[in-house]
Design a protein around this motif. Sequence first.
Motif, short mmCIF file in Angstrom:
data_model
loop_
_atom_site.label_atom_id
_atom_site.label_comp_id
_atom_site.label_asym_id
_atom_site.label_seq_id
_atom_site.Cartn_x
_atom_site.Cartn_y
_atom_site.Cartn_z
N LEU A 1 0.84 -1.20 0.00
CA LEU A 1 0.00 0.00 0.00
C LEU A 1 0.87 1.25 0.00
O LEU A 1 1.90 1.28 0.67
CB LEU A 1 -0.89 0.05 1.25
N GLU A 2 0.43 2.25 -0.72
CA GLU A 2 1.05 3.56 -0.59
C GLU A 2 0.63 4.12 0.77
O GLU A 2 -0.41 3.75 1.32
CB GLU A 2 0.55 4.49 -1.70
N LEU A 3 1.44 5.02 1.30
CA LEU A 3 1.15 5.58 2.62
C LEU A 3 -0.23 6.23 2.67
O LEU A 3 -0.99 6.00 3.62
CB LEU A 3 2.23 6.59 3.01
N VAL A 4 -0.58 6.97 1.65
CA VAL A 4 -1.88 7.64 1.64
C VAL A 4 -3.02 6.62 1.68
O VAL A 4 -4.04 6.84 2.35
CB VAL A 4 -2.01 8.62 0.45
N ASP A 5 -2.85 5.49 1.00
CA ASP A 5 -3.88 4.45 1.02
C ASP A 5 -3.98 3.79 2.39
O ASP A 5 -5.07 3.49 2.87
CB ASP A 5 -3.59 3.40 -0.06
N PHE A 6 -2.83 3.59 3.02
CA PHE A 6 -2.82 3.02 4.37
C PHE A 6 -3.54 3.96 5.34
O PHE A 6 -4.37 3.53 6.14
CB PHE A 6 -1.38 2.78 4.84
N LEU A 7 -3.23 5.25 5.25
CA LEU A 7 -3.87 6.23 6.13
C LEU A 7 -5.37 6.29 5.88
O LEU A 7 -6.16 6.36 6.83
CB LEU A 7 -3.23 7.61 5.93
N ASP A 8 -5.78 6.24 4.62
CA ASP A 8 -7.21 6.23 4.30
C ASP A 8 -7.89 4.99 4.87
O ASP A 8 -9.02 5.08 5.38
CB ASP A 8 -7.43 6.29 2.79
N LEU A 9 -7.22 3.87 4.81
CA LEU A 9 -7.77 2.62 5.35
C LEU A 9 -7.95 2.73 6.86
O LEU A 9 -9.01 2.37 7.40
CB LEU A 9 -6.84 1.46 4.99
N ALA A 10 -6.95 3.25 7.54
CA ALA A 10 -7.03 3.42 9.00
C ALA A 10 -8.13 4.40 9.37
O ALA A 10 -8.94 4.14 10.26
CB ALA A 10 -5.69 3.88 9.55
#
Length: 81
Positions: free
Chosen positions: A27-36
């Motif tokens: 995951l890209e960082l932005v996608d990880f943050l969106d998931l969280a």
Amino acid sequence: MSLEQLDAFLAEARQRQPLAARLAEPLELVDFLDLARGAGYAVEEADVIAAQQRQESRLSDAELQRRAGQEARRLRHFINA
């Protein structure tokens, strides 16, 4: 900064198959943050960086040297001399 929120999210993700499956993928960082954030956790980029630093501070000197060697080899192949 909320490492507690990040830790709580990761703990929940291990218990919930859909989240665990998403985290198993790169995951890209932005996608990880969106998931969280989508799961209701207030996680920021600084939290992820702090967690990485916390993890690295627990590594042995031998492991840190091994990683540095891997990185040096990777860069040596990347940079055309």
